[in-house]
Design an enzyme around this catalytic site. Structure first.
Site, short mmCIF file in Angstrom:
data_model
loop_
_atom_site.label_atom_id
_atom_site.label_comp_id
_atom_site.label_asym_id
_atom_site.label_seq_id
_atom_site.Cartn_x
_atom_site.Cartn_y
_atom_site.Cartn_z
N TYR A 39 0.89 -1.33 -0.02
CA TYR A 39 -0.07 -0.03 0.11
C TYR A 39 0.61 1.12 -0.05
O TYR A 39 2.11 1.31 0.30
CB TYR A 39 -0.97 -0.03 1.35
CG TYR A 39 -0.18 0.42 2.44
CD1 TYR A 39 0.56 -0.50 3.17
CD2 TYR A 39 -0.71 1.57 3.32
CE1 TYR A 39 1.09 -0.47 4.42
CE2 TYR A 39 0.19 1.83 4.24
CZ TYR A 39 0.92 0.82 5.06
OH TYR A 39 1.62 1.25 6.20
N LYS A 153 6.48 -1.68 1.83
CA LYS A 153 5.20 -1.13 2.49
C LYS A 153 4.23 -2.15 2.21
O LYS A 153 3.00 -1.87 1.52
CB LYS A 153 4.94 0.04 1.92
CG LYS A 153 4.20 0.91 3.02
CD LYS A 153 4.26 2.25 2.53
CE LYS A 153 3.27 3.62 3.16
NZ LYS A 153 3.19 3.44 4.64
N GLU A 185 12.90 2.68 14.14
CA GLU A 185 11.83 3.38 13.74
C GLU A 185 10.53 3.41 14.72
O GLU A 185 10.91 2.94 15.79
CB GLU A 185 11.55 3.51 12.18
CG GLU A 185 10.69 2.00 11.88
CD GLU A 185 10.46 1.92 10.52
OE1 GLU A 185 10.38 2.81 9.81
OE2 GLU A 185 10.28 0.74 9.97
C1 LIG Z 1 6.86 1.62 9.97
C2 LIG Z 1 6.67 3.14 9.22
N1 LIG Z 1 7.81 3.84 9.06
C3 LIG Z 1 7.88 4.96 8.42
C4 LIG Z 1 6.65 5.58 8.02
C5 LIG Z 1 6.71 6.99 7.19
O1 LIG Z 1 6.66 7.06 5.78
P1 LIG Z 1 6.19 8.26 5.27
O2 LIG Z 1 6.99 9.55 5.68
O3 LIG Z 1 6.65 7.83 3.63
O4 LIG Z 1 4.75 8.53 5.49
C6 LIG Z 1 5.57 4.74 8.15
C7 LIG Z 1 4.23 5.29 7.42
O5 LIG Z 1 3.08 4.60 7.27
C8 LIG Z 1 5.27 3.55 8.63
O6 LIG Z 1 4.27 2.76 8.65
#
Ligand SMILES: Cc1ncc(COP(=O)(O)O)c(C=O)c1O
Length: 289
Positions: A39, A153, A185
């Site tokens: 996604y 993702k 993270e």
């Molecule tokens: C595990 C994880 N890390 C980081 C992010 C941040 O990603 P982005 O800045 O592309 O939204 C997300 C966003 O959904 C996430 O699910």
């Protein structure tokens, strides 16, 4: 059923109205049975996509990683997403959610080749969360129990969901995930610390999602002459940091005010404020891609 998304959605290449007819998905859709799909989420500011190219590049990379052949080119998908925005006459701030799953077949771990993937996208109105951005959030450390392919993702978010629900019951908004002593993270965002004026974040490898906001924040920091290090760091270094924050598409840059009972924000968040101001400016700059 209570739904917050706009009525018109993109469903397998057509723009359809969910108020008139809810789309049907087979019980044997592999996304439903296995989470066999990926996604993407990107932002609309004043109805205009923000950093769309980067998001779609990541979407195509995620599909490639799981050997899912997209039924559209990038240009075709952009045109369909544009139609989605236009059909909803959407001119506010919102999130576009798009997911694609492998398709329908009798349940079997082994996927058949040449399945017709199922995909949809919808728009959820979502103003900039100014209270989070200004006041920050409380976080806590938690074990990173996810798989070793976090850069994909994937629809499989069960570990993230389990951690998020556990820490939420304890009064925390986000977790600082730790794998083998290394901070990776958050459950749904990337994590940064500021130490001796330098921005530090985990390297973009298979243990984190390559956040688009992370990428954007790093380039803004470079423009602002804030030194950036993409390297591993421990929880101990987090406790020694002057500032910490999370980044993600819906929430932008959110400061951390407290980590468990071990760290409290004492300084003025100089670096965060600079980055937030630069981020906000980039959001409403015309034609940003
Ligand atoms: C595990 C994880 N890390 C980081 C992010 C941040 O990603 P982005 O800045 O592309 O939204 C997300 C966003 O959904 C996430 O699910």
């Amino acid at each position: 059923m209570k739904s917050v998304h706009k009525d018109w959605i993109l469903f397998n290449g057509s723009i359809v109205n969910t108020k008139e007819k809810e789309p049907m998905i087979s019980l044997e859709e592999r996304g439903l049975q296995f989470g066999d799909g990926v996604y993407e989420v990107f932002r609309l500011y004043d109805g205009k996509p923000h950093l769309l190219d980067l998001h779609l590049d990541r979407f195509f990379r995620s599909m490639e990683e799981i050997e899912l052949e997209p039924p559209f080119s990038k240009e075709e998908l952009i045109s369909q997403l544009q139609q989605l925005i236009e059909k909803n006459q959407f001119k506010e701030d919102g999130n576009v959610y798009i997911q694609i799953s492998r398709g329908v077949q009798p349940r079997n771990h082994l996927f058949e080749l040449n399945l017709q993937p199922t995909y949809y996208a919808n728009i959820v109105p979502f103003p900039r969360p100014t209270s989070l951005i200004e006041n920050g959030i409380k976080a806590t450390a938690a074990e990173d129990i996810r798989w070793h392919r976090c850069h994909i993702k994937s629809l499989n978010l069960l570990p993230n969901i389990m951690i998020k629900n556990k820490i939420a019951k304890e009064g925390y908004y986000e977790a600082i995930l730790v794998r083998n002593g290394i901070v990776t993270e958050g459950c749904h965002s990337n994590f940064f610390i500021v130490k001796n004026g330098t921005l530090i974040t985990h390297p973009a490898n298979q243990f984190i999602l390559y956040g688009i906001t992370r990428h954007h924040v790093i380039s803004l920091a470079k423009q602002l002459n804030i030194p950036v290090e993409e390297r591993q760091f421990s929880l101990q270094e987090v406790y020694e940091a002057e500032e910490c924050f999370f980044t993600a598409t819906p929430i932008e840059i959110v400061p951390v005010t407290q980590i468990g009972k071990d760290w409290y924000q004492t300084e003025e968040q100089r670096v965060i404020k600079k980055l937030q101001a630069a981020y906000k400016e980039s959001v409403y700059t015309a034609n940003i891609k």
